[in-house]
Design a protein around this motif. Structure first.
Motif, PDB file in Angstrom:
ATOM      1  N   ASP A   8       0.843  -1.192   0.000  1.00 10.50           N
ATOM      2  CA  ASP A   8       0.000   0.000   0.000  1.00 10.50           C
ATOM      3  C   ASP A   8       0.877   1.240   0.000  1.00 10.50           C
ATOM      4  O   ASP A   8       1.837   1.347   0.773  1.00 10.50           O
ATOM      5  N   ILE A   9       0.549   2.205  -0.854  1.00 10.96           N
ATOM      6  CA  ILE A   9       1.337   3.430  -0.920  1.00 10.96           C
ATOM      7  C   ILE A   9       0.911   4.383   0.204  1.00 10.96           C
ATOM      8  O   ILE A   9      -0.267   4.649   0.385  1.00 10.96           O
ATOM      9  N   ILE A  10       1.885   4.856   0.959  1.00  6.92           N
ATOM     10  CA  ILE A  10       1.647   5.803   2.042  1.00  6.92           C
ATOM     11  C   ILE A  10       2.136   7.171   1.580  1.00  6.92           C
ATOM     12  O   ILE A  10       3.325   7.353   1.311  1.00  6.92           O
ATOM     13  N   ASN A  11       1.225   8.125   1.482  1.00  4.81           N
ATOM     14  CA  ASN A  11       1.594   9.464   1.051  1.00  4.81           C
ATOM     15  C   ASN A  11       2.188  10.261   2.208  1.00  4.81           C
ATOM     16  O   ASN A  11       1.597  10.361   3.283  1.00  4.81           O
ATOM     17  N   ASN A  47       5.974   1.161   1.838  1.00  2.00           N
ATOM     18  CA  ASN A  47       5.920   1.695   0.481  1.00  2.00           C
ATOM     19  C   ASN A  47       5.519   3.158   0.564  1.00  2.00           C
ATOM     20  O   ASN A  47       4.336   3.495   0.602  1.00  2.00           O
ATOM     21  N   LEU A  48       6.505   4.056   0.623  1.00  9.45           N
ATOM     22  CA  LEU A  48       6.268   5.464   0.885  1.00  9.45           C
ATOM     23  C   LEU A  48       6.396   6.296  -0.382  1.00  9.45           C
ATOM     24  O   LEU A  48       7.264   6.050  -1.213  1.00  9.45           O
ATOM     25  N   ILE A  75       0.910  11.039   6.470  1.00  9.07           N
ATOM     26  CA  ILE A  75       1.993  11.481   7.350  1.00  9.07           C
ATOM     27  C   ILE A  75       2.593  12.754   6.778  1.00  9.07           C
ATOM     28  O   ILE A  75       2.711  12.902   5.560  1.00  9.07           O
ATOM     29  N   VAL A  76       2.945  13.679   7.645  1.00  7.20           N
ATOM     30  CA  VAL A  76       3.663  14.882   7.246  1.00  7.20           C
ATOM     31  C   VAL A  76       4.985  14.934   8.012  1.00  7.20           C
ATOM     32  O   VAL A  76       5.023  14.669   9.214  1.00  7.20           O
ATOM     33  N   ILE A  77       6.058  15.241   7.301  1.00  5.28           N
ATOM     34  CA  ILE A  77       7.364  15.471   7.922  1.00  5.28           C
ATOM     35  C   ILE A  77       7.638  16.962   7.851  1.00  5.28           C
ATOM     36  O   ILE A  77       7.522  17.565   6.780  1.00  5.28           O
ATOM     37  N   ALA A  78       7.998  17.556   8.985  1.00  6.43           N
ATOM     38  CA  ALA A  78       8.269  19.003   9.021  1.00  6.43           C
ATOM     39  C   ALA A  78       9.712  19.228   9.470  1.00  6.43           C
ATOM     40  O   ALA A  78      10.097  18.809  10.556  1.00  6.43           O
ATOM     41  N   ASP A  79      10.501  19.887   8.605  1.00  7.42           N
ATOM     42  CA  ASP A  79      11.896  20.193   8.925  1.00  7.42           C
ATOM     43  C   ASP A  79      11.958  21.588   9.559  1.00  7.42           C
ATOM     44  O   ASP A  79      11.718  22.602   8.900  1.00  7.42           O
ATOM     45  N   LEU A  80      12.282  21.642  10.846  1.00  9.90           N
ATOM     46  CA  LEU A  80      12.299  22.893  11.599  1.00  9.90           C
ATOM     47  C   LEU A  80      13.602  23.669  11.439  1.00  9.90           C
ATOM     48  O   LEU A  80      13.720  24.788  11.950  1.00  9.90           O
ATOM     49  N   THR A  81      14.561  23.095  10.728  1.00  8.40           N
ATOM     50  CA  THR A  81      15.880  23.711  10.588  1.00  8.40           C
ATOM     51  C   THR A  81      15.779  25.151  10.081  1.00  8.40           C
ATOM     52  O   THR A  81      15.065  25.437   9.123  1.00  8.40           O
ATOM     53  N   PRO A  99      -3.173  14.543  13.452  1.00  8.24           N
ATOM     54  CA  PRO A  99      -1.923  14.059  14.050  1.00  8.24           C
ATOM     55  C   PRO A  99      -1.041  13.446  12.961  1.00  8.24           C
ATOM     56  O   PRO A  99      -1.187  13.772  11.794  1.00  8.24           O
ATOM     57  N   ARG A 100      -0.128  12.545  13.354  1.00  9.30           N
ATOM     58  CA  ARG A 100       0.779  11.837  12.433  1.00  9.30           C
ATOM     59  C   ARG A 100       1.722  12.815  11.735  1.00  9.30           C
ATOM     60  O   ARG A 100       1.835  12.825  10.508  1.00  9.30           O
ATOM     61  N   THR A 101       2.361  13.655  12.538  1.00  9.95           N
ATOM     62  CA  THR A 101       3.354  14.597  12.028  1.00  9.95           C
ATOM     63  C   THR A 101       4.693  14.283  12.663  1.00  9.95           C
ATOM     64  O   THR A 101       4.786  14.154  13.890  1.00  9.95           O
TER      65      THR A 101
END
Length: 343
Positions: A8-11, A47-48, A75-81, A99-101
């Motif tokens: 399954d593809i995970i966005n 499978n991302l 899912i969200v990835i946040a780069d705080l740099t 959620p899921r961040t």
């Protein structure tokens, strides 16, 4: 728990500084994408499918597309740099919606106080850093699939409380409606609530409520100073105790009261905000959590442990300015006997 088939593809949507092509910002975060984040995505056991804003190939408003990705990506990835303002705006939108961040950063210095209580993957661009990042990211994604609705940000943690407060205000307005004598009698019987009992004890101890919401001019023993100290935060209200001269303040208290058992998840965000907003305040501030039930010693200990975790996020020289106590039914009865309110 959600069962995920590996096919399954995970966005996943990446919130990150981007910059204009050819600028140092663009090169820096393109390297992070190419050599750190994408390899971790490729090497994951899931499978991302990762998307960054500049990779969206569509006509129309880019802002609409970004908000759609923020709202719909599992899912969200946040780069705080580098504390990029666009990143924090988009992160705030995500926190309000879902959620899921997963938070990532190249240094702890880029994590603001409001988010220090939430886990962040610290990464660097070395070969070893890429490997460690890949392992950490995979572990975070596994945890998300174990508990996909886990509240992982301060917005979602606080919204239920705001809703409860709204209901409470509606109830107060309803109670202003004239009632029958029978209802009036029942209402009087309820007056001996935990709040009224606490008020009596505080009055005996010389602790007064600061009823005006907002920031106050604080008077010290030998001079006046203006300090920004909030009058309330969530369920906490500011109280103080005067010195013998009745003109200056010796102690400050933030008190939270509930007829039922309070738990740390309901209070953590408020306490964290108050610590942040009094970060340069020169006097001792004591948090008092009051609940109407008798609280097991293990629960009290757990709250103190979590309180100390919050204090560990601030400079060590500031920690001595904060204390926490938990007053339950057992403690209140003991104090009432000590001061002669009850036999």
């Amino acid at each position: 728990m959600i069962k995920n088939k590996r096919n399954d593809i995970i966005n996943i949507f990446l919130i990150s500084p981007i910059g204009k092509i050819g600028t140092p910002t663009y090169e820096k975060f393109k390297d992070s994408l190419d050599y750190i984040i994408n390899p971790a995505i490729i090497n994951s056991e899931f499978n991302l499918k990762l998307t960054r804003a500049d990779e969206i190939q569509k006509t129309g408003s880019i802002i609409n597309d970004i908000v759609t990705q923020i709202a719909t990506s599992f899912i969200v990835i946040a780069d705080l740099t580098d504390l990029n303002p666009n990143v924090f705006y988009e992160l705030g939108v995500r926190h309000a919606l879902s959620p899921r961040t997963i938070l990532i950063s190249q240094s702890e210095e880029f994590i603001p106080f409001d988010l220090k209580d939430y886990r962040t993957i610290i990464y660097d661009t070395s070969a070893k850093g890429a490997k460690l990042f890949s392992e950490s990211l995979n572990a975070f994604i596994k945890e998300i699939f174990e508990s996909p609705e886990h509240l992982d940000n301060p917005v979602l943690e606080k919204l239920p409380k705001i809703h409860r407060q709204s209901i409470s205000l509606e109830k107060q307005e309803f109670e202003k409606i004239p009632m029958s004598k029978a209802s009036e009698k029942r209402n009087k019987e309820k007056k001996n609530t935990i709040e009224n009992r606490l008020k009596r004890l505080l009055r005996i101890d010389g602790i007064e409520a600061q009823s005006t919401i907002g920031h106050q001019e604080i008077v010290f023993a030998d001079r006046k100073m203006e300090k920004n100290i909030p009058g309330s935060e969530g369920s906490f209200a500011l109280h103080w105790k005067l010195n013998e001269d009745k003109k200056t303040i010796s102690n400050y208290y933030y008190i939270s009261i509930s007829e039922s058992l309070l738990n740390w998840d309901d209070l953590r965000t408020d306490v964290r905000m108050l610590i942040a907003e009094t970060s340069d305040f020169p006097s001792l501030i004591e948090f008092i959590i009051v609940s109407g039930n008798s609280v097991p010693s293990t629960s009290k200990e757990n709250i103190k442990i979590n309180f100390n975790k919050l204090l560990s996020k601030i400079p060590s020289h500031r920690r001595r300015y904060y204390k926490l106590e938990h007053w339950d039914e057992k403690y209140l009865k003991k104090r009432e006997k000590e001061v002669g309110i009850v036999d």
